[in-house]
Design an enzyme around this catalytic site. Sequence first.
Site, mmCIF file in Angstrom:
data_model
loop_
_atom_site.group_PDB
_atom_site.id
_atom_site.type_symbol
_atom_site.label_atom_id
_atom_site.label_comp_id
_atom_site.label_asym_id
_atom_site.label_seq_id
_atom_site.Cartn_x
_atom_site.Cartn_y
_atom_site.Cartn_z
ATOM 1 N N GLY A 50 -16.108 0.901 -16.005
ATOM 2 C CA GLY A 50 -14.588 0.380 -15.534
ATOM 3 C C GLY A 50 -14.315 -0.607 -14.424
ATOM 4 N N HIS A 78 -14.898 1.183 -1.149
ATOM 5 C CA HIS A 78 -13.852 0.209 -0.480
ATOM 6 C C HIS A 78 -12.837 1.000 0.061
ATOM 7 C CE1 HIS A 78 -15.085 -3.032 -3.692
ATOM 8 N NE2 HIS A 78 -15.788 -3.300 -2.605
ATOM 9 N N CYS A 94 -6.564 3.546 12.780
ATOM 10 C CA CYS A 94 -6.000 3.070 14.163
ATOM 11 C C CYS A 94 -7.051 1.855 14.507
ATOM 12 C CB CYS A 94 -5.542 3.814 15.098
ATOM 13 S SG CYS A 94 -5.057 3.203 16.506
ATOM 14 N N TYR A 119 0.726 -1.375 -0.108
ATOM 15 C CA TYR A 119 0.132 0.105 0.170
ATOM 16 C C TYR A 119 0.756 1.376 0.017
ATOM 17 C CZ TYR A 119 -4.255 -2.670 0.121
ATOM 18 O OH TYR A 119 -5.355 -3.730 -0.176
ATOM 19 N N SER A 175 -14.946 -4.902 -13.560
ATOM 20 C CA SER A 175 -15.100 -6.183 -14.112
ATOM 21 C C SER A 175 -16.200 -6.873 -13.523
ATOM 22 C CB SER A 175 -13.874 -7.114 -13.750
ATOM 23 O OG SER A 175 -13.733 -7.253 -12.444
#
Length: 233
Positions: free
Chosen positions: A175, A108, A116, A52, A177
């Site tokens: 855009g 998401h 935290c 990330y 799937s």
Amino acid sequence: MNIFALTGAGVSAESGLGTFRDKDGLWTRFDPMKLATPEAFVHNPDEVHAFYNLRRQNLLSAEPNAAHWALARLETGLAERGGSLFLCTQNIDDLHERAGSRQVIHMHGELLKARCTACGGIMPWREDLGTEVLCPSCRRSGGMRPHVVWFGEMPLEMDAIYDALLGADLFVSIGTSGSVYPAAGFVSEARGHGIRTCEINLEPSDNARQFDEGRYGPAGEAVPAWVEQVLTS
Ligand code: BJW
């Protein structure tokens, strides 16, 4: 007209941010179970943070593309005509906001926020995260994680999302799937309530047969063309 737009990684592909399941996509090179689950974070936090941290750095140097700009224009244009756009993105980038979209739901999560796990605090975050990082709020270390939704976790704002979906005149999927639930189920939910459905994607998605209309091509071209049509019809 009230439009519910769901966007996915394909909308940010032309900004240089990778998709997940295309050839060379992130999940074809990395195992999502080792990087995007709460269990992975418990067992191998350094690997999760490295993944990330790299994506956060890439995001900070990316720019919105014509698809993001067009969706921001659509929000303003629909409001001027007494309608609305509900923009729900699966993307954790902030490119919709940087293009001028004012209301964006990140189901998401958001890469430029940290959470935290000790105190639950959520805060803007642009630097690398690591297990040694102290929570600015509770001062504990080891619990800071990206504020994103991993497999097995509950996506965010689901009540507001379903309310908006069922109140829409048109559901448009851009855009994505259509392989990750619950977002992948929005099209059948919309159809079941008699809402018109449209897919805009590079190529027909796994769910293509469920859509009333399909428009295919790069988002940077297909989305502005569709927005122009919506705002002039
Ligand atoms: C272009 C383009 C260009 C390329 N122009 N287009 C029911 C059935 C089966 C399984 C499940 C189920 N319900 C739950 C599950 C389990 C699981 C799941 O769905 N697994 C599947 C793999 C089967 N889901 C979950 O665990 C979710 N939680 C959950 O369901 O909780 C319970 C619940 C149920 C009901 C209501 C409420 C709660 C959580 C899912 C979390 C997903 N997390 C990730 C990572 C986020 C952080 C990160 O970014 O690292 O989210 S995984 C990844 O996939 C990411 C994306 O948002 C998501 C979707 O991917 P997306 O955007 O569609 O990308 P791609 O790559 O798949 O597709 C890109 C598309 O763009 C392609 O079609 C290209 O053709 C196209 N494209 N270039 C236009 N230039």
